[in-house]
Design an enzyme around this catalytic site. Structure first.
Site, PDB file in Angstrom:
ATOM      1  N   ASP A  91      18.167  24.577 -17.259  1.00 36.74           N
ATOM      2  CA  ASP A  91      17.778  25.827 -16.638  1.00 36.74           C
ATOM      3  C   ASP A  91      17.220  26.739 -17.744  1.00 36.74           C
ATOM      4  O   ASP A  91      17.410  26.482 -18.937  1.00 36.74           O
ATOM      5  CB  ASP A  91      19.012  26.448 -15.968  1.00 36.74           C
ATOM      6  CG  ASP A  91      18.723  27.797 -15.361  1.00 36.74           C
ATOM      7  OD1 ASP A  91      17.709  27.923 -14.659  1.00 36.74           O
ATOM      8  OD2 ASP A  91      19.506  28.735 -15.602  1.00 36.74           O
TER       9      ASP A  91
ATOM     10  N   ASP B  70      16.624  30.812 -17.329  1.00 37.52           N
ATOM     11  CA  ASP B  70      17.227  32.145 -17.328  1.00 37.52           C
ATOM     12  C   ASP B  70      18.750  32.056 -17.323  1.00 37.52           C
ATOM     13  O   ASP B  70      19.347  31.425 -16.452  1.00 37.52           O
ATOM     14  CB  ASP B  70      16.759  32.927 -16.103  1.00 37.52           C
ATOM     15  CG  ASP B  70      15.249  33.135 -16.106  1.00 37.52           C
ATOM     16  OD1 ASP B  70      14.719  33.565 -17.135  1.00 37.52           O
ATOM     17  OD2 ASP B  70      14.611  32.849 -15.076  1.00 37.52           O
TER      18      ASP B  70
END
Length: 353
Positions: free
Chosen positions: A39, A41
């Site tokens: 991922d 953020d």
């Protein structure tokens, strides 16, 4: 603030010590292919790129918080809310990047971890619900364009007006309420990597994440890393999903080196990985459009249900529900029936959509 966790986490323990001779590949053996997905953020960067843009050049923090609650409550889909957030921006791309460069903070050990991946031939991929042009620009700035070029980004596209007056996401999976189905992306990469291995060797899939939107992709991984104290770790604890917590990417690097050594010693790089996840695709086949399994139906929050089962657990808006009161549509009837059944603790639940 993170929720206190009382049950002990299901953490993958270190592999038992092996004799030095056992760890040396025999003639004809080779290193297993390892593929990393992460991922963006809250994982590689501590802040959310979209939130920084929305708060400074779009709807503002107060409206964003209201929209976030609409996702969590299931009132609106993630894609619908995201379109409003991105659509609220009115700033040229380059000007918007200035505030991100000022406010974003990269994990202190990510650069070293990425170099570790390069040195060991481990493809590293970003998988995100954000916009690919934004993420690429951030990586170019923080890592340099040469290093950034080694990172593939699996994310949504964007249509941005030259004067910044209109920002529109171009969804990677237009038929999904999530816009980008991370689980589908990881599953597709797994299948492609397996087909590329002519000798039938199965690659090891690693996923690194932090939050609710990572749940579907996390279930596709053989080895899962969850940022300590955040929602992905809490979900793993609550649902007995094996994972390794991390504070920085240095923790991931140490553990991944151990996983690699463990696999070399036990499999010599052949056949299935030592830490193979046989349920990687099974949970999605079982939770098809005709059945919602108990572990999804009874998950702690509606936001988690929405990410794991967007078609069934994203409700119609209040206005649409009111408008349909006199002529309830079949989809609404099934959604209401599903919510009623879930609230009674029954399952599995059949849904014909």
């Amino acid at each position: 603030m993170p929720i206190a966790i009382t049950p002990p986490p299901v953490i993958v323990k270190d592999a038992p010590a092996q004799a030095v001779s056992d760890a040396v590949p025999a003639a004809g053996d080779k290193k297993r292919k390892i593929i990393c997905f992460s991922d963006f953020d809250g994982t590689i960067f501590m802040q959310d790129t979209g939130h920084i843009l929305f708060d400074n050049h779009g709807c503002g923090s107060k409206r964003r918080e209201i929209l976030d609650e609409q996702i969590k409550s299931g009132e609106r889909s993630f894609r619908d809310v995201s379109e409003e957030m991105w659509g609220s921006l009115n700033v040229p791309f380059d000007d918007g990047f200035e505030v991100m460069e000022r406010e974003l903070e990269i994990d202190p050990d990510f650069r070293a971890f990425h170099q570790f991946c390069l040195d060991n031939g481990i493809p590293f991929n970003v998988i995100s619900a954000g916009l690919k042009p934004v993420l690429r620009r951030v990586l170019d700035a923080f890592l340099g364009e040469d290093r950034s070029a080694h990172i593939d980004i699996v994310a949504n596209g964007a249509d941005i007006a030259a004067d910044g007056s209109a920002w529109r996401p171009v969804w990677l999976h237009g038929g999904s309420e999530l816009g980008h189905d991370k689980a589908q992306s990881v599953a597709e990469a797994r299948r492609a990597a397996e087909l590329a291995c002519e000798d039938g060797t199965v690659p090891l899939i690693v996923f690194i994440g932090d939050g609710v939107s990572d749940l579907p992709a996390a279930r596709q991984a053989d080895v899962l890393f969850a940022r300590r104290g955040l929602r992905l770790e809490e979900y793993c604890v609550e649902n007995g999903i094996p994972y390794t917590p991390f504070d920085t990417f240095a923790d991931i690097q140490r553990e991944l080196a151990r996983v690699q050594a463990e696999d070399d010693a036990q499999t010599r790089g052949r056949g299935l990985p030592a830490r193979f996840n046989p349920r990687a695709n099974m949970w999605r086949r079982v939770s098809s459009r005709t059945a919602v399994p108990r572990y999804i139906a009874l998950s702690p929050t509606r936001e988690e249900k929405m990410f794991l089962w967007p078609e069934a657990f994203t409700e119609l808006t209040a206005a649409a529900a009111a408008a349909s009161a006199s002529a309830t549509s079949p989809v609404l009837e099934k959604t209401l029936s599903l919510e009623k059944t879930v609230s009674l603790g029954e399952g599995p639940v059949a849904v014909q959509v």
